[in-house]
Design an enzyme around this catalytic site. Structure first.
Site, mmCIF file in Angstrom:
data_model
loop_
_atom_site.group_PDB
_atom_site.id
_atom_site.type_symbol
_atom_site.label_atom_id
_atom_site.label_comp_id
_atom_site.label_asym_id
_atom_site.label_seq_id
_atom_site.Cartn_x
_atom_site.Cartn_y
_atom_site.Cartn_z
ATOM 1 N N ASP A 10 54.265 56.143 30.153
ATOM 2 C CA ASP A 10 53.308 57.210 30.477
ATOM 3 C C ASP A 10 54.016 58.542 30.334
ATOM 4 O OD1 ASP A 10 51.467 55.323 31.068
ATOM 5 O OD2 ASP A 10 51.527 55.573 33.233
ATOM 6 N N ASP B 7 39.253 49.835 29.282
ATOM 7 C CA ASP B 7 39.602 49.654 30.692
ATOM 8 C C ASP B 7 38.420 48.964 31.361
ATOM 9 O OD1 ASP B 7 41.889 51.031 30.138
ATOM 10 O OD2 ASP B 7 41.204 52.930 30.987
#
Lengths: 219, 274
Positions: B23, B142
């Site tokens: 990330d 997601d």
């Protein structure tokens, strides 16, 4: 020496560029690497690289749309016989014809057809994406650009990502294959031409070694 | 059945992939990588080099930058990484238009992940696939379970980090984006993300079996057996993990050797070979 990577609006040219620079540096090969779409750069290059991703017809049309690039390629590759390296769709473009939606002619420098991969095993995913092994098409095969590179189960993997495959007409011009539910052409060669379906610029050491060999190749 | 079980592979030698995910925010790794000898754990290029040498099969950057300025930093970072890593690089996060995909590919990404924008406007997937080829378009899905216990299993797409319910069925959406030309699906089970309790196997399998493109399983990895389950039970082609690698719990090499020992075809030759 001068190596030209042909820019015709297709693909990840920077990756290819960086891999050629790195391979030249690591193997102390004196060549300048440039990305260009100018016929003049192609005409004065010692090594010619044709990358390519995406659709066969788009790539062929893109190449054709570049002013003088086609003629320059014919001159240096077919007449002057300088070393040429096609990568992925850049290799597939060597074929006679690409059969996608409409079909498109190719360069016809290595006879054959490019067709969709249709594995018998329907569970195999398309694109063929990831790391796979290389095998010689014919056990007696060899090629100067593969010197020092172990092929077969003991060798390194190569990185593939493609949905179409090059079905080479003359089997002696297919040097390497890979196994994905069937034999798939992984490398072609003829005279001063080589082409790989896998991405040498993404295949770590195996790819860099192949590129270095190509830059040292005197066909 | 998984295509990556060695005993059933037959004339197929493709390997399952292990993909560490970093990330990044404003060009820095958010959760630094905990590796011995790494000078700057927040430097994405340094982290990428470590994973490259460690035998990762691909690398994924997920950009969680909110600001516009951060995008420029991201492109710069991708470009520096691509300069030093000769392995496939996927970059996702904040992609809204064809131009964003083009900028990332030009910077050196090999594949670009499209998430929320594909949910809002699935046609974007088709536009990008047509322009750049479907091999470089990864649709990040997601999903969260919405069915109650006792009901048939059903999952929905969630956006904005799992906060916004869309009402879109995850399996139907996966089929749709595959038809639109996505080359791969990165599937994150939001109810597992960060839990270390393993992938949502039922979800992973439902989607992997419904589409003909590779599926990367993500979300919930806590140990190496979870990676094995993702491939064998979830039918995924690749497994993505973040914290188990970053915090040094396991190395990529350990992960791949473990998966291989459980009968999965893995590439075991990529360690520190350049």
């Amino acid at each position: 020496m001068k190596t030209v990577i042909i820019d015709y609006g297709s693909g990840n040219l920077r990756s290819v560029y960086r891999a050629f620079e790195r391979a030249a540096k690591d193997s102390v090969i004196d060549t300048s690497v440039i990305i260009s779409d100018h016929a003049n750069d192609i005409l004065t290059a010692d090594h010619i690289v044709l990358p390519g991703v995406g659709a066969f017809k788009d790539c062929y049309d893109g190449l054709k749309a570049k002013d003088g690039v086609f003629d320059a390629l014919e001159q240096v590759v077919m007449l002057d016989k300088r070393p040429f390296f096609g990568i992925c769709v850049g290799m597939q473009l060597l074929a006679t014809i690409g059969i996608e939606h409409d079909g498109s002619q190719g360069l016809n420098w290595i006879e054959g057809e490019v067709r969709a991969i249709k594995p018998d095993d329907k569970a195999l995913k398309i694109p063929h994406m990831g790391w796979n092994k290389l095998d010689f098409t014919n056990q007696n095969n060899s090629h100067p650009t593969l010197e020092g590179i172990t092929i077969g189960d003991a060798g390194l993997h190569a990185y593939f990502v493609h949905s179409y495959q090059f079905e080479v007409k003359n089997s002696t011009e297919s040097i390497l294959t890979t196994d994905y539910g069937q034999k798939i052409t992984a490398m072609v060669a003829k005279d001063n031409l080589i082409g790989t379906q896998f991405h040498p610029e993404k295949s770590q050491k195996l790819g860099l070694d192949l590129i270095a060999n190509f830059l040292n190749w005197k066909p | 059945m998984s295509n990556f079980l060695i005993e059933n592979q037959g004339n197929n030698k493709l390997k399952a992939r292990v993909i560490p995910c970093l990330d990044v925010r404003d060009g820095r790794v958010v959760k630094g990588v905990n590796f011995v000898g790494l000078k700057d754990a927040g430097n994405p290029v340094e982290c990428a080099k470590v994973y490259d040498a460690a035998g990762a099969d691909e690398l994924c950057f997920l950009d969680i930058t909110a600001s516009v300025e951060g995008r420029g930093t991201l492109l710069n970072m991708v470009s520096q990484t691509a300069e030093q890593c000769f392995m496939p690089l996927t970059v996702g996060g904040g992609v809204r238009a064809v131009e964003d995909v083009r900028a990332l590919l030009l910077a050196g990404a090999d594949k670009v992940g499209i998430n929320t924008s594909a949910v809002k406007r699935p046609e974007l997937v088709a536009e990008c696939a047509e322009k750049f080829g479907n091999q470089c378009i990864v649709v990040a899905i997601d999903a969260k379970r919405v069915s109650q216990d006792g009901e048939p299993l059903r999952w929905e797409i969630f956006t904005h980090g799992g906060r916004t319910k869309t009402g879109i069925d995850a399996v139907e959406f996966a089929i749709k984006v595959a038809d639109f030309g996505a080359g791969e699906i990165l599937l994150t089970s939001m109810d597992r993300d960060g839990t270390k309790s393993g992938f949502n196997i039922a979800l992973t399998r439902a989607i992997a079996d419904a589409v003909n493109i590779p599926v990367i399983a993500s979300g919930g990895v806590g140990n190496l057996d979870h990676l094995v389950e993702g491939i064998i039970d979830g039918h995924a082609s690749a497994v993505l993990a973040a914290s188990i690698f970053h915090f040094g719990d396991y190395s990529v090499e350990q992960a791949k050797k473990h998966m291989h020992s459980k009968g999965i075809a893995m590439r075991l030759d990529g360690y520190a070979n350049h």
